[in-house]
Motif scaffolding. Structure first.
Motif, PDB file in Angstrom:
ATOM      1  N   ASP A  56       2.122   1.917  -3.451  1.00 15.30           N
ATOM      2  CA  ASP A  56       1.096   2.487  -4.332  1.00 15.30           C
ATOM      3  C   ASP A  56       0.924   3.978  -4.075  1.00 15.30           C
ATOM      4  O   ASP A  56       0.790   4.781  -5.006  1.00 15.30           O
ATOM      5  N   ASP A  57       0.902   4.324  -2.793  1.00 16.30           N
ATOM      6  CA  ASP A  57       0.774   5.755  -2.440  1.00 16.30           C
ATOM      7  C   ASP A  57       1.932   6.561  -2.992  1.00 16.30           C
ATOM      8  O   ASP A  57       1.763   7.681  -3.480  1.00 16.30           O
ATOM      9  N   GLU A  72       3.763   5.816  -5.622  1.00 15.86           N
ATOM     10  CA  GLU A  72       3.661   5.904  -7.085  1.00 15.86           C
ATOM     11  C   GLU A  72       2.651   6.972  -7.488  1.00 15.86           C
ATOM     12  O   GLU A  72       2.867   7.724  -8.452  1.00 15.86           O
ATOM     13  N   ALA A  73       1.514   7.043  -6.754  1.00 15.16           N
ATOM     14  CA  ALA A  73       0.508   8.062  -7.060  1.00 15.16           C
ATOM     15  C   ALA A  73       1.054   9.465  -6.838  1.00 15.16           C
ATOM     16  O   ALA A  73       0.839  10.384  -7.628  1.00 15.16           O
ATOM     17  N   GLU A  74       1.822   9.617  -5.722  1.00 16.40           N
ATOM     18  CA  GLU A  74       2.418  10.932  -5.413  1.00 16.40           C
ATOM     19  C   GLU A  74       3.444  11.289  -6.467  1.00 16.40           C
ATOM     20  O   GLU A  74       3.560  12.456  -6.872  1.00 16.40           O
ATOM     21  N   ALA A 118       3.364  10.392  -9.615  1.00 17.80           N
ATOM     22  CA  ALA A 118       2.664  10.760 -10.857  1.00 17.80           C
ATOM     23  C   ALA A 118       2.214  12.212 -10.807  1.00 17.80           C
ATOM     24  O   ALA A 118       2.250  12.928 -11.801  1.00 17.80           O
ATOM     25  N   GLU A 119       1.764  12.670  -9.614  1.00 22.36           N
ATOM     26  CA  GLU A 119       1.351  14.065  -9.466  1.00 22.36           C
ATOM     27  C   GLU A 119       2.518  15.034  -9.636  1.00 22.36           C
ATOM     28  O   GLU A 119       2.364  16.147 -10.127  1.00 22.36           O
ATOM     29  N   ASP A 171       0.826  -1.212   0.000  1.00 21.13           N
ATOM     30  CA  ASP A 171       0.000   0.000   0.000  1.00 21.13           C
ATOM     31  C   ASP A 171       0.855   1.256   0.000  1.00 21.13           C
ATOM     32  O   ASP A 171       0.559   2.239  -0.681  1.00 21.13           O
TER      33      ASP A 171
END
Length: 738
Positions: A33-34, A36-38, A40-41, A30
């Protein structure tokens, strides 16, 4: 220890990272994933260049050269562990900065406790920031007196690590080095003619010469052995040791070399680059060298003469001493009479060091506010010093006993401009010449404070004089002193006064017979005053009784006045431009010199360079001139006879006159034989030649007779005798008789 903690933390972080990589769980997925999302931003905000982190780790030390082990600490119970630790910490912190770490509480010092015995182990580990501080700790704390029962020993940690790896095996006693007999340092005292010696420095020559007080000096050694080897015997000044057993020659490029024995063999060498001054201790156990360099923290070195070990070094000026003024000379070191102490003046204190450890006496200096000058007693461990007026405190002269630091006497003085301390050679009397000023400080005048150290309470007498006192000197081993004084210090004509510290008094004898008895009492007594003298220096003979009044210096007349204080006999001589006077240790001869400093450039009076030898009665014995003349120094003799024994010798001197006269005649005969040795050899050679020619002529007698037709030239009958009388008038005298 600090490095080990750092490494352990570093490696523990690596282990955690490896575990997370090998065994991921749901929570870790988890988190990824967090992230990777950060990411991408934030896309577009990152640089395309790869990230290569280079951590700035401190250099890893793999040795312990900055650590030491302190041994022989007191073994105390655990209850006193903290108290002992504070004392040790305070001691080691004075030397340098400890390698402490506030994060883990490491102080840089560690002491162990023996749990079984419930006491400390008697040693401590100490870690400094630098290797230099660790080396300094080894030197400073060597044989340090921690308390009355414990003297510390400090060992580098690397030394202990080395000993730990030494293979244990049976001890084999090493073979002792072959015995090498040292030169006999007292061989010169066994001279059958009881001669004295002196050393000369002129040009590039260093020459030791004999002097008997009657004839011309004779060379003893001139460095011929060193000349053949191409080695410099001396390049600067040379100095005899206080007892005359050794000669120190200065070679600034190397250091100090000691020579001793009948043939002047090298006995010791002390490395001291740039040395230009040496000072022996009175008992010849130690030697001090000085290169007079302000920028050298080891300008002054103290060596043991016997072991040649460097005991300690000092800077040219002590700590906090005001040396900014270039004209202020460094305060000199002074030895006590028995070699027990070495002292130097500092700012408001006297630092006294014990021998042989060279540690500060009682770990503290002697407080002496405003001190200007101090001197040791020649025969006791007593310090005399004076300090000027300060605030509301008067000027004072103090006598301090060492090592007890007991104040034997203090004399307060008022309106003081300057003081000069003069000891009598036996330490019985101390004279202090005090220069005072009036309230307006426009007029100066003098008085002499005289201390009697061998009497209870150290009584002080004051000699008041209206004149300016230019010189003051005690008779060696006597009770008289002389001083030069005049109404004006710049006067060409001065007076010389003689005083005695004892006075003869007639008292009535006890008993029926009565009568008068002459006794000596401790009272200042004026003997006489010589008026209208041309002198600026006074030099007592080492034997006493005779004093030389000399006018020395460029602007002086060079007048020399030999004065016998007992018989009142006065002999006046002259040595033009003389600038030094040196008595031999026996008092038989005295040398007057015109010398120049070594390395001082052109000497404008070089034409007058040289020396003259005189008897104590003022008779000239010998004179020698040199183009460059630097030094003449007599070889000292240790005074072995007491004043009572010397008095007996003088009283019975007539008993030895015949013996001395016989020795003098034998010496004169030997000297005459030596002087005529060449003439006698030539005469013997001539007589041998004549004898050989006569023998040849005798063998050829018959041959000559045959050649002369039988005429025999040796036959007296072939000759006749005729007498002729010739009268010669040697002188004539005419007289007219009326």
């Amino acid at each position: 220890i600090t490095q080990e903690l750092y490494l352990s933390r570093h490696f523990s972080h690596l282990n955690i990272t490896i575990e997370r990589t090998m065994a991921p769980n749901d929570e870790q997925v988890d988190n990824v994933d967090d992230l990777e999302a950060e990411a991408a931003e934030l896309d577009g905000y990152f640089s395309d260049s790869p990230l290569e982190p280079c951590p700035n780790y401190p250099p890893l030390r793999d040795t312990f050269e900055n650590a030491v082990i302190i041994l022989n600490l007191p073994k105390v119970p655990e209850a006193k562990f903290e108290k002992l630790g504070k004392v040790v910490m305070k001691l080691v912190s004075r030397i340098g900065t400890l390698a402490s770490n506030e994060d883990n509480g490491y102080t840089g010092m560690h002491m162990s406790i023996n749990k079984e015995k419930d006491q400390t182990c008697g040693f401590a580990f100490v870690e400094y920031e630098t290797v230099e501080e660790a080396k300094k700790a080894v030197e400073v704390l060597k044989d340090y007196k921690f308390d009355k029962n414990h003297f510390l020993t400090v060992v580098p940690y690397t030394r202990v690590a080395h000993l730990q790896n030494v293979e244990e095996k049976e001890f084999t006693e090493p073979e002792p080095a072959p015995f090498v007999e040292k030169p006999n340092a007292t061989a010169w005292l066994a001279d059958p003619n009881q001669r004295d010696e002196f050393v000369l420095r002129h040009g590039r020559e260093t020459i030791v010469m004999w002097n008997d007080g009657k004839n011309d000096p004779v060379i003893d050694y001139d460095g011929s052995r060193e000349k053949e080897a191409g080695v410099a015997w001396c390049e600067y000044y040379c100095h005899w040791s206080p007892k005359g057993s050794q000669l120190a020659t200065l070679v600034p490029s190397k250091g100090v070399i000691l020579w001793s024995g009948k043939t002047y063999e090298k006995t010791a060498r002390f490395p001291s680059p740039g040395v230009d001054f040496v000072l022996f201790s009175p008992q010849e156990n130690y030697i001090l060298t000085n290169n007079n360099r302000r920028d050298d923290p080891n300008a002054i070195k103290i060596f043991s003469i016997q072991t040649e070990e460097l005991l300690r070094t000092f800077p040219l000026y002590p700590k906090d001493f005001d040396s900014k003024d270039g004209n202020m000379p460094p305060p000199p070191f002074q030895w006590s009479h028995d070699d027990s102490y070495l002292a130097r003046m500092g700012k408001d204190l006297i630092s006294i060091f014990e021998t042989p450890s060279m540690k500060l006496l009682d770990r503290r200096s002697l407080a002496a506010d405003g001190i200007h000058e101090f001197q040791w007693s020649p025969k006791a461990n007593v310090l005399a010093y004076w300090a000027p007026e300060f605030n509301n405190s008067p000027a004072h002269v103090d006598l301090i006993e060492i090592p007890s630091r007991k104040k034997l006497r203090q004399k307060n003085l008022f309106n003081v401009t300057k003081c000069s301390i003069v000891w009598q050679s036996s330490g019985e009397y101390l004279g202090v010449k005090v220069t005072r000023h009036t309230k307006s400080k426009k007029t100066l005048y003098n008085n002499i404070e005289l201390f009697r150290l061998n009497e209870p309470g150290v009584p002080v007498e004051m000699l008041d004089t209206k004149d300016a006192v230019m010189a003051l000197n005690f008779e060696p081993r006597g009770h008289r002193f002389a001083m030069i004084h005049a109404e004006n210090p710049s006067s060409t004509k001065v007076n010389v006064s003689f005083y005695s510290m004892k006075k003869r008094v007639e008292t009535n004898a006890k008993g029926k017979k009565g009568g008068k008895v002459v006794q000596e009492v401790s009272e200042l007594n004026k003997i006489e005053t010589l008026e209208g003298k041309q002198c600026n220096c006074i030099f007592w003979s080492p034997a006493g009784q005779t004093i030389l009044l000399a006018s020395l210096g460029e602007a002086s007349s060079g007048t020399l006045e030999f004065y016998d204080v007992d018989t009142k006999n006065l002999v006046v001589k002259e040595h033009y431009r003389a600038n030094q006077v040196a008595w031999d240790p026996s008092g038989r001869s005295v040398a007057t010199l015109v010398s120049q400093p070594i390395g001082g450039g052109h000497f404008k009076y070089a034409m007058d360079n040289g020396f003259i030898l005189w008897t104590f009665q003022g008779k000239q014995l010998y004179q020698q001139s040199y183009e460059t003349f630097y030094q003449l120094q007599w070889r000292p003799r240790e005074q072995l006879l007491s004043k009572t024994e010397i008095g007996k010798v003088r009283k019975n001197l007539k008993k030895y006159e015949k013996q001395f006269d016989m020795q003098d005649k034998e010496q004169e005969r030997a000297l005459k034989l030596e002087e005529t040795k060449g003439k006698r050899a030539e005469r013997t050679k001539y007589r041998s030649l004549v004898s050989r020619l006569k023998a040849i002529r005798s063998r050829e007698h018959e041959t000559r007779k045959t050649l002369l037709d039988g005429f025999d030239e040796n036959d007296e009958s072939n000759y006749f005798t005729r007498e002729i009388t010739v009268e010669t008038i040697l002188s004539s005298k005419e007289e007219t008789v009326m």
